[in-house]
Design an enzyme around this catalytic site. Structure first.
Site, PDB file in Angstrom:
ATOM      1  N   HIS A 261     -31.512   4.211 -18.084  1.00 52.26           N
ATOM      2  CA  HIS A 261     -30.223   3.979 -17.433  1.00 52.26           C
ATOM      3  C   HIS A 261     -30.177   4.758 -16.136  1.00 52.26           C
ATOM      4  CE1 HIS A 261     -25.902   3.521 -16.920  1.00 52.26           C
ATOM      5  NE2 HIS A 261     -25.974   2.559 -17.821  1.00 52.26           N
ATOM      6  N   GLU A 318     -27.394  -1.693 -24.331  1.00 48.22           N
ATOM      7  CA  GLU A 318     -27.930  -3.018 -24.672  1.00 48.22           C
ATOM      8  C   GLU A 318     -28.817  -2.997 -25.916  1.00 48.22           C
ATOM      9  OE1 GLU A 318     -26.427  -4.806 -22.858  1.00 48.22           O
ATOM     10  OE2 GLU A 318     -26.742  -4.605 -20.710  1.00 48.22           O
TER      11      GLU A 318
HETATM   12  N1  COA Z   1     -39.269   1.253 -20.130  1.00 46.50           N
HETATM   13  C1  COA Z   1     -40.323   1.889 -19.596  1.00 46.50           C
HETATM   14  N2  COA Z   1     -40.257   2.643 -18.490  1.00 46.50           N
HETATM   15  C2  COA Z   1     -39.063   2.754 -17.912  1.00 46.50           C
HETATM   16  C3  COA Z   1     -37.911   2.145 -18.421  1.00 46.50           C
HETATM   17  C4  COA Z   1     -38.043   1.362 -19.580  1.00 46.50           C
HETATM   18  N3  COA Z   1     -37.018   0.741 -20.102  1.00 46.50           N
HETATM   19  N4  COA Z   1     -36.853   2.451 -17.633  1.00 46.50           N
HETATM   20  C5  COA Z   1     -37.324   3.228 -16.654  1.00 46.50           C
HETATM   21  N5  COA Z   1     -38.653   3.418 -16.827  1.00 46.50           N
HETATM   22  C6  COA Z   1     -39.552   4.191 -15.981  1.00 46.50           C
HETATM   23  C7  COA Z   1     -40.014   3.375 -14.799  1.00 46.50           C
HETATM   24  O1  COA Z   1     -41.169   2.645 -15.108  1.00 46.50           O
HETATM   25  C8  COA Z   1     -40.229   4.441 -13.776  1.00 46.50           C
HETATM   26  O2  COA Z   1     -41.454   5.088 -14.102  1.00 46.50           O
HETATM   27  P1  COA Z   1     -42.493   5.468 -12.953  1.00 46.50           P
HETATM   28  O3  COA Z   1     -41.754   6.452 -12.063  1.00 46.50           O
HETATM   29  O4  COA Z   1     -43.623   6.032 -13.721  1.00 46.50           O
HETATM   30  O5  COA Z   1     -42.822   4.183 -12.240  1.00 46.50           O
HETATM   31  C9  COA Z   1     -39.117   5.433 -14.055  1.00 46.50           C
HETATM   32  O6  COA Z   1     -38.804   5.288 -15.432  1.00 46.50           O
HETATM   33  C10 COA Z   1     -37.866   5.192 -13.227  1.00 46.50           C
HETATM   34  O7  COA Z   1     -37.466   3.848 -13.441  1.00 46.50           O
HETATM   35  P2  COA Z   1     -36.544   2.999 -12.475  1.00 46.50           P
HETATM   36  O8  COA Z   1     -36.600   1.574 -12.899  1.00 46.50           O
HETATM   37  O9  COA Z   1     -36.855   3.319 -11.049  1.00 46.50           O
HETATM   38  O10 COA Z   1     -35.158   3.672 -12.758  1.00 46.50           O
HETATM   39  P3  COA Z   1     -33.757   3.034 -12.533  1.00 46.50           P
HETATM   40  O11 COA Z   1     -32.778   4.115 -12.416  1.00 46.50           O
HETATM   41  O12 COA Z   1     -33.770   2.004 -11.443  1.00 46.50           O
HETATM   42  O13 COA Z   1     -33.645   2.268 -13.923  1.00 46.50           O
HETATM   43  C11 COA Z   1     -32.912   0.601 -15.309  1.00 46.50           C
HETATM   44  C12 COA Z   1     -32.556   1.895 -14.576  1.00 46.50           C
HETATM   45  C13 COA Z   1     -31.787   0.318 -16.305  1.00 46.50           C
HETATM   46  C14 COA Z   1     -32.981  -0.549 -14.296  1.00 46.50           C
HETATM   47  C15 COA Z   1     -34.277   0.745 -16.039  1.00 46.50           C
HETATM   48  O14 COA Z   1     -34.243   1.826 -16.919  1.00 46.50           O
HETATM   49  C16 COA Z   1     -34.663  -0.538 -16.748  1.00 46.50           C
HETATM   50  O15 COA Z   1     -35.176  -1.467 -16.126  1.00 46.50           O
HETATM   51  N6  COA Z   1     -34.428  -0.612 -18.097  1.00 46.50           N
HETATM   52  C17 COA Z   1     -34.740  -1.789 -18.842  1.00 46.50           C
HETATM   53  C18 COA Z   1     -33.670  -2.860 -18.649  1.00 46.50           C
HETATM   54  C19 COA Z   1     -32.373  -2.506 -19.314  1.00 46.50           C
HETATM   55  O16 COA Z   1     -32.317  -2.078 -20.452  1.00 46.50           O
HETATM   56  N7  COA Z   1     -31.272  -2.746 -18.591  1.00 46.50           N
HETATM   57  C20 COA Z   1     -29.930  -2.508 -19.079  1.00 46.50           C
HETATM   58  C21 COA Z   1     -29.309  -1.324 -18.418  1.00 46.50           C
HETATM   59  S1  COA Z   1     -27.752  -0.894 -19.121  1.00 46.50           S
END
Ligand code: COA
Length: 398
Positions: A261, A318
């Site tokens: 998140h 979620e």
């Molecule tokens: N599974 C595996 N790795 C994850 C992850 C997940 N669900 N969420 C984040 N990470 C990792 C990324 O790969 C990244 O790693 P890296 O630095 O080694 O490349 C790091 O954590 C940062 O991720 P990032 O996507 O840049 O962070 P964010 O703040 O943009 O992410 C989300 C927030 C929600 C977009 C992200 O956690 C995600 O895509 N989650 C899955 C989708 C989801 O559940 N969405 C509903 C949100 S309420």
């Protein structure tokens, strides 16, 4: 050279104020107008929360009765909208139908776009009442079943379940859905709410703003995640297969859906409530989804700790939504619509708040394109890859 700091995801950037909800990501606390989400989930019902968000405080008995009556009176869909929905191909994604439906309501519901607060509140109530009806109606239409008219005696949660099946839900199912709607009702400036506020800030009306919000919710990184969680649970099949599944997923550099998140750096507070509901419901419905989800969360923590130490990736709202909604009999491609059924109250309250303290939301971008250069007449131009690597130049956006 750019003269300002560029932050593409607006991470950590404060773009406005709100009195509606507070996300305290470091301590894992979510409050609506100062009330802890756990208190509301355990002690209030969804309609009380709608009142809290729209009118600023929890209702008295009389105020709650009045709101219930207004919601019940506005649930039925206009015939024009039903006819339009009948014309949509039966295999359309429910979220696309909801987006079209929300946008179309504006044509069929008499409203005065006079910009007054009372009119906006009235439209907000109309949308809060009708969004679940659109979802339940499409659920029936796509199964080639006659839509069921809403029952004004039922709560939002019970009526939704009734409109899908024609049967009054058991109290546990009603309570579970009611709690789910409360938990999903608001979450500060999340992407879809921000979209709604950006749209409202231009002076567009509440229908336009909510349509923008529904469209933004659709993506996998926001409201689309729980359907993908369900796909993972189905692919895993058995709790003991969770860990190898997670290892394979991360080896392919894919994300574990329902984990991570932008704001919460510990487990999402809503996950605890949802986990308990998923556990109770799956015990009642004798399904295996909770057990697989629990195993998947454990496996994810082990493997993420090993492979992404320090990233602080935990279950978000979620994650346990998937086994909860599935145990209520809701198909996974409708999960994002269910999110909208709860979040519509938060979206509406944010749009009203934006209207009340409006300033056009218009950020800037740092220009990184070519320097100023002369215009080439068409005869002197040569085909070459566009800036995004495809054959044609990408059209500019305004
Ligand atoms: N599974 C595996 N790795 C994850 C992850 C997940 N669900 N969420 C984040 N990470 C990792 C990324 O790969 C990244 O790693 P890296 O630095 O080694 O490349 C790091 O954590 C940062 O991720 P990032 O996507 O840049 O962070 P964010 O703040 O943009 O992410 C989300 C927030 C929600 C977009 C992200 O956690 C995600 O895509 N989650 C899955 C989708 C989801 O559940 N969405 C509903 C949100 S309420």
């Amino acid at each position: 050279m750019p003269s300002t700091v560029v932050n593409p995801g607006l991470e950590g950037i404060v773009v406005g104020e709100t009195v509606l909800s507070n996300v305290e990501g470091e301590v894992g606390r979510l409050t609506y107008r100062g009330y802890d989400i756990h208190d509301l989930a355990e002690r209030a019902n969804y309609e009380e929360v709608v009142h809290l968000l729209l009118f600023g405080r929890l209702p008295t008995h009389e105020e709650l009765d009045a709101l219930n009556a207004r919601l019940a009176a506005r649930r039925a869909l206009p015939n024009g909208l039903l006819a339009m929905m009948h014309a949509i191909p039966r295999d359309a994604w429910p979220m696309d139908v909801l987006r079209t439906g929300v946008s179309a309501i504006a044509h069929f519901v008499p409203h005065r776009p006079d910009g007054s607060h009372e009119t906006s509140v009235d439209t907000a109530i109309d949308l809060i009442a009708k969004v679940p009806t659109i979802v339940a109606t499409w659920d029936r239409m796509r199964r080639r079943l006659e839509p069921i008219a809403p029952d004004p005696k039922l709560t939002t949660a019970a009526n939704f379940l009734y409109m899908r099946t024609g049967e009054q839900p058991i109290p546990e199912a009603e309570k579970a859905l009611d709690t789910y709607l409360i938990l999903l009702a608001d979450h500060s400036y999340n992407a879809s709410t921000f979209s709604a506020r950006v749209t409202a800030s231009t002076g567009a009306d509440i229908y336009c703003s909510i349509t923008a919000a529904v469209a933004t919710l659709a993506g996998d990184l926001h409201g689309g995640a729980p359907s993908k969680v369900m796909t993972m649970l189905e692919e895993i099949g058995l709790p003991e297969k969770a860990e190898p599944y997670v290892r394979d997923l991360l080896a392919r550099h894919e994300k574990i859906m329902g984990m991570g998140h932008r704001e919460y750096k510990i487990r999402d507070p809503r996950a605890a409530q949802l986990e308990q509901m998923a556990k109770n419901l799956t015990e009642k419905s004798h399904t295996k989804w909770y057990l697989i989800a629990r195993a998947l969360e454990d496996a994810s923590q082990t493997v993420l700790h090993e492979q992404k130490p320090g990233k602080r990736i935990y279950a978000n709202v979620e994650f346990y939504t998937a086994p909860t909604l599935s145990s209520l009999g809701i198909p996974s491609d409708e999960f994002t619509c269910m999110f909208a059924c709860g979040r519509i109250s938060g979206w509406a309250a944010h749009v009203l708040e934006q209207f009340a303290h409006n300033r056009l939301i218009r950020p800037q971008a740092t220009y990184v394109g070519p320097d100023v250069h002369p215009y080439e007449p068409i005869a002197q131009r040569h085909a070459q890859p566009g800036p995004n690597g495809n054959g044609a130049a990408t059209p500019a956006t305004g």
